[in-house]
Design an enzyme around this catalytic site. Structure first.
Site, PDB file in Angstrom:
ATOM      1  CG  ASP A 355     -14.900  -0.987   0.035  1.00  0.00           C
ATOM      2  OD1 ASP A 355     -14.398   0.085   0.417  1.00  0.00           O
ATOM      3  OD2 ASP A 355     -14.474  -1.628  -0.946  1.00  0.00           O
ATOM      4  CD  GLU A 483      -9.324   6.148  -2.982  1.00  0.00           C
ATOM      5  OE1 GLU A 483      -9.257   5.392  -3.968  1.00  0.00           O
ATOM      6  OE2 GLU A 483      -9.184   5.748  -1.813  1.00  0.00           O
ATOM      7  CE  LYS A 595     -10.412   4.783  -7.601  1.00  0.00           C
ATOM      8  NZ  LYS A 595      -9.651   4.576  -6.363  1.00  0.00           N
ATOM      9  CD  GLN A 596     -15.114   5.636  -4.697  1.00  0.00           C
ATOM     10  OE1 GLN A 596     -14.008   5.147  -4.709  1.00  0.00           O
ATOM     11  NE2 GLN A 596     -16.082   5.166  -3.935  1.00  0.00           N
TER      12      GLN A 596
END
Lengths: 763, 763
Positions: A355, A483, A595-596
């Site tokens: 991140d 993920e 998820k992302q």
């Protein structure tokens, strides 16, 4: 969604006590100074539900790893964010009866986080069973001027009586983490001394041997006082100060605390230093310290503020995010990093995830001095040895940075993450490019950057293998940024970032050879790089396999993606959402839901390498399947949506991040704030709406503005200039607030920004 | 490899005390009666390294699940094999000094497991510091005639003194599991009473509330005795019996124990029943009970023995495996199953794995009465509701049997296993086919079998989906039998067993419709099966996707297998082996190396559906990459090797299983024996070397014999007959020992086996 605070452009205000939501309020009202911080706990005793949490940057505990089944290479211990001694506590007694907002009758309650000036303010009226009524006003701040300092002003006015008010300031080292694996105590006492109005407590972490010393000094103005009692225990010190108070006349109590640790000082001098620092604070007095705090925050906002016209919620959201990012990390200590919950909670181990590089670094690059971003890079440079050990553990060459860490060692223990989510290495390499590209500071490369790049490249080169049938290099068994897939083959994003790293490393090698030939020779020698190795990297770059679907023209997230049952999230009944709370893991894994951002993350990072058509094709393919169950996801979609002209979608995705905690969207803010994803809302505005990119040393903008907004503006620190960019529906204006003239590219046109304002009509 | 025992055809003999290997010896000397059992612990106190372990079938404890990261659907608790009260203990004092082989001077030590007659015998001479020397002879057995009974004869001869021998028999309920997750006590005391020579202790498991009562009764022959003392604690009872002994004259002490549990009796009557049972034993006396034990074991061997001529090691190995399988499970209680460590250790939770159906069932089918195998099937029938719940938890239809269980509920918590290793369902369906095919007992299908098959079929049908691009049904995100792959798409074995289950279920449906139309209507109604559902199954069968490699003609273990770096295990330096101890998990996963038979497992199960050519192609492709790091692997390779004529390989693979524990090949036998894989060595001989198959109701044999052997023979219980098959290098002979004439097929020729011997020359 759940909102217990009121909308205000510069404040977060809770207008009544929420006993059942107190943990949420405590998270929201967290305050820190980049070096330490705490949740919005009350100073006085509160017998209702609370999560007392104070945290000190870089002080962690190696908790025992807990797994279902051991795998070779798991860390034996992992760095846990550590609840530190509570040094802000003040017990209050009114005529001998202890103040407790959980049992007293409370009116006019207000808890208020002032973002503009960096402090927490509370006020309330409280009455006990005996009918004694008081009014209280409390102000607390963690100094951003002097990082070891916390100051509290606690004012009490007896409303309907004359009598004794007792203040019992304390430091309590008997604290535990809520989520310890084996109910162990993490701290042991080292030293304690207390005399009237001054006290020192030193605690040491077990195993890691971090020494933390807190010194307190207290005073009361405007009244005769009597210090009647002194408690001096091993893990707890306090004073008891009795004040004869008069109805209607406020008593003001001050508590100053200085915290020192053996991260900064020699162990022997910790107490002495803390006493000296708290003495200085005492001498200066609360008002002077408080003024300095307010000035410092104003100065910070001058460089970092974002305004939104016509949308107070959005305004509050973005300022809250910027505020909390700076509470977590201010960049002046390269040993620190940006914990996912900052100083607001203790869930998740470790302080550093990818991140930092992927989301936070661009924010700090643009809103602060470049040394801050540079320190984030040096943090990884300093962990290069641990990253090499980590790769070695997996039987690979070069360096694999940990997925989660506090000290450079891996802190996570799910094999699909720890061992396979290796794309993090790509983000760390990309951050170096990002820093150099943005700042133009190429000196970073010979000093630090090349070593890191070379070792990451070595890792990638040993992790791929050539498959003769395909005639390509493949990378098997990885977990991508999404993920909701584990152990897949040829994740497009990972393959792409691996090849890109090799390419960039070779480019940097050529650059160094040309510009710093002596240093290059030195580095090549020290690293043992031979021509064959560089040739092998070239071969990988030229022959990397990228899964691609001919029929749709999209980059495939991984091999076999088209075998899935493809459907849009909108086809799911809402009872299934969020899927991570409603579906078993296998169902999530084999579903198409994302998820992302994964492929899209790559298109964002390597933005300049892909055409608008490619971005559109992939965005339209992946966005409907993306459930955004990571707080890091929507911003990337927002940025790409803005770029391809999907204005509404860009705004929708922005809203999802901007008020994630303020409106408790994920229903887990009580555990702490989502610090790292906060950078995402800034990215959405600056990289997304304003389309800011840096290409060939120039700032580029292609601004658009969400329909609901009247205007927005942001500050940009770029190569010695401070720019203010303002976008309205009519025009974009760029003001140079500091530094020399600058040429920028606005909607493709080169424009010189002089010391005065320039403005062009909106598209 | 590590051998501490001597080779003997009918015994396992340890000829000296191995203090540093005592746990290994204790595992090897384990003894049980299918209902309870214990490790080869000493009766007397031993202060050296020991793992005291006593286990009672079906009595388990729900230990807290421990994981790194919680996933929806994980079991909150899992059934732990439970260390039960120690009821065999006898403390021995010689003139007041306690006998302890760890501190006394020990000579002539011998510990001997008698497989032929089912008992453990020990003898030793021991001398203490005071110079008192004794000779001891101890015999212990767990009765296979009366399942609740254990009898011990403890004989001591004073060698060089007259004096007092003290026997202190006890029952100790204060026991713990070595591997409890949270250091909890699993037992609490319920009831205890003790008078001279008789005592009762009742303990109850926490949470599961299993009551276990042990009653002991003791006696001494040949001497005047005096019971001087009685201890009566909550969790411990004992007697102290003093005997005036004379030099050179042995004193013989007897301890009888009866164990009752609330699995078999009402809670109130447990003590009464145990006292009655132990009273009966006492009345009968040790010698009578011991004779009965020996007769019963001889009777068992008559049906189950395998002989190997000319290879004593192989002979000991196969008998040891058969012996320990029967110690673990004798099939008369359908609530019990075959735990991976039986009654020899407590590692791994749960008693039931797919090992039961895939490996053990064929062994019991051929060596014992068919009701035993039938009980193994009924065990699963009785857990159908739990299996349906399990599927529901994963959002699927039908029944998913657990990977590991004690009571029908899932006991495992790695997502890649619990949620994805779903092929176990196929083995459970296949076992029904196997049973019916072998025994001809089709009545099982209408009574129990069809319900299980239909619910498993429903599971498969909801787990696959139709992929339009492929025009096939695919099954994504599974883990096959080869657990060195996780979360793969289209595991050939799993897809194949799924389609086979559907096919078999439809076949059974047609059979029931024809033969049991009333019952079929009833079942179809109860299960809510509609024609559309059966049609859908047909569609899946006809359109299942099977990964296949055109170039090599092999069935691909899973999608993408050919992307791996293919190499033979023989190319690996031995320092890498076993890879599960030397490689990190990601490296194992992306390697080509195979833990245990996967595609080959399918070719073994569905043997008659594949040609010899197909078997050869796949065997030669997969065998070199198979590292056999599961004890369940080599036997399948051995069987297929035998079938395709790879005699040497077949033998090599046989050897790997046959003496796995006796020679401690995996260096982990100290934790307990590898019970379920023991069936594999029997399979290697009977299904492998002798090529036994049952086709269309007939026994088929295609025997070969390993070069190093002179001969081998085995017994086969088949449809009311008892056959003895003997293979030498010259000929195969088949003897009918019980039952009517039978036609068998030997090397393709139909032969009638009359009451007399038939013999044909070897091929």
């Amino acid at each position: 969604m759940e909102r217990i605070i009121e909308v205000d452009e510069w404040k977060v205000v809770e207008q009544e006590l929420h006993p059942e939501k107190n943990r949420l309020a405590e998270s929201l009202m967290s305050i820190g100074n980049g070096h330490m911080g705490m949740r919005g706990n009350f100073e006085e005793t509160y017998s209702g539900d609370t999560h007392e949490g104070t945290y000190i940057g870089g002080v962690y505990y190696p908790d025992k790893t807990r797994v279902g089944w051991w795998k070779n290479g798991y860390p034996e211990y992992f760095a846990k964010v550590l609840n530190a001694p509570n040094f802000t506590g003040i017990r209050i007694f009114v005529e001998g009866s202890e103040l407790d907002l959980n049992t007293w009758n409370v009116t006019n309650f207000r808890r208020e986080l002032n973002m503009k000036h960096g402090y927490l303010y509370r006020t309330f009226t409280a009455e006990n069973e005996e009918g004694h009524k008081i009014e209280a006003n409390i102000t607390r701040f963690f100094s951003i001027v002097s990082h070891s300092l916390v100051a509290i002003r606690y004012e009490i006015k007896p409303v309907n009586f004359d009598g004794t008010l007792t203040f019992q300031p304390y430091i309590n080292g008997d604290v535990r983490n809520e989520d310890a694996n084996y109910d162990e105590d993490f701290w042991e006492p080292v030293h304690h001394e207390v005399v009237d109005n001054v006290g020192v407590l030193s605690m040491r972490t077990r195993k890691t041997a971090f020494d933390v010393t807190a010194a307190m000094r207290t005073s009361v103005y405007g009244q005769e006082i009597q210090v009647t009692n002194t408690t001096d225990e091993e893990e707890y010190i306090d004073n008891t100060i009795e004040v004869a108070a008069t109805e209607g006349e406020p008593v003001t109590f001050y508590k100053y605390v200085a915290v020192t640790t053996n991260r900064d000082y020699e162990q022997e001098e910790l107490a002495e230093k803390a006493i000296a620092l708290v003495g200085d604070a005492f001498e200066a007095g609360f008002d002077e310290l408080f003024d300095a705090q307010q000035d410092a925050w104003e100065e910070r906002w001058k460089k970092a503020d974002v305004t939104v016209g016509g949308d107070a919620e959005a305004q509050q959201g973005i300022r809250y995010n910027i505020f909390q990012l700076y509470n977590t990390y201010d960049g002046d200590d390269p040993r620190l990093n940006i914990g996912p919950k900052g100083f607001t909670g203790e869930k998740y181990g470790g302080s550093t995830y990818w991140d930092t590089e992927a989301y936070c670094l661009p924010f700090y690059l643009s809103t602060a001095d470049p040394t801050i971003a540079r320190n984030l890079l040096i943090y990884r440079y300093n962990h290069l040895d641990e990253a090499k050990e980590n790769a070695q553990k997996l039987g690979l060459n070069g360096a694999l940075y940990p997925m989660v860490t506090m000290n450079g060692q891996e802190s996570h223990n799910e094999w699909e993450i720890t061992f396979e989510e290796i794309h993090r290495n790509g983000a760390i390499a990309h951050a170096i490019w990002n820093y150099v590209n943005y700042t133009g500071d190429a000196t970073y490369l010979p000093q630090y950057g090349f070593e890191v790049l070379a070792e990451i490249s070595r890792f990638w080169s040993s992790r791929v293998h050539f498959n003769a049938r395909k005639g390509k290099y493949v990378m098997l068994g990885v977990t991508g940024p999404n993920e909701y897939e584990n152990n897949v083959n040829n994740n497009w994003y990972t393959n792409r970032m691996a090849a890109w790293t090799l390419e960039y490393t070779l480019g940097v090698a050529r650059f160094l050879q040309r510009r710093y030939p002596g240093r290059y020779e030195e580095l090549v020698h020290a690293l043992g790089i031979r021509t064959e190795e560089l040739d092998h990297w070239k071969h990988i770059i030229n022959n990397m396999y990228y899964p691609y679907d001919e029929e749709t023209g999209v980059f495939l997230q991984q091999d076999g993606f088209m075998d899935k049952e493809l459907m849009a999230m909108s086809e799911l009944d809402s009872k299934h959402l969020p899927i991570n709370q409603n579906w078993s893991w296998d169902k999530i894994l084999r579903s198409c839901f994302i998820k992302q951002a994964d492929v899209l993350q790559g298109l964002y990072f390597l933005n300049h390498k892909y055409s608008l058509e490619e971005k559109k094709r992939n965005f339209y393919f992946y966005e409907p399947m993306t459930v955004h169950e990571s707080s890091l996801s929507p911003c990337v979609h927002s940025i790409l949506a803005a770029e391809i002209g999907e204005t509404e979608k860009a705004y929708e995705m922005y809203v999802r991040t901007a008020r994630l905690d303020l409106d408790n969207y994920n229903n887990d803010t009580e555990d702490g704030l989502h610090i790292t994803s906060m950078a995402g809302s800034w990215l959405s505005i600056v990289h997304g709406f304003a389309g800011m990119r840096v290409m060939n040393g120039s700032l580029n903008f292609t601004p658009m503005i969400p329909e609901d907004w009247d205007s927005y503006s942001f500050k940009i620190n770029f190569r010695g200039r401070l720019l203010k960019v303002t976008v309205t529906h009519e025009r974009t204006s760029i003001e140079l607030e500091e530094g020399n003239d600058l040429t920028v590219i606005l909607n493709g046109d080169m424009l010189k920004v002089p010391r005065a304002l320039i403005a062009v009509p909106s598209m």
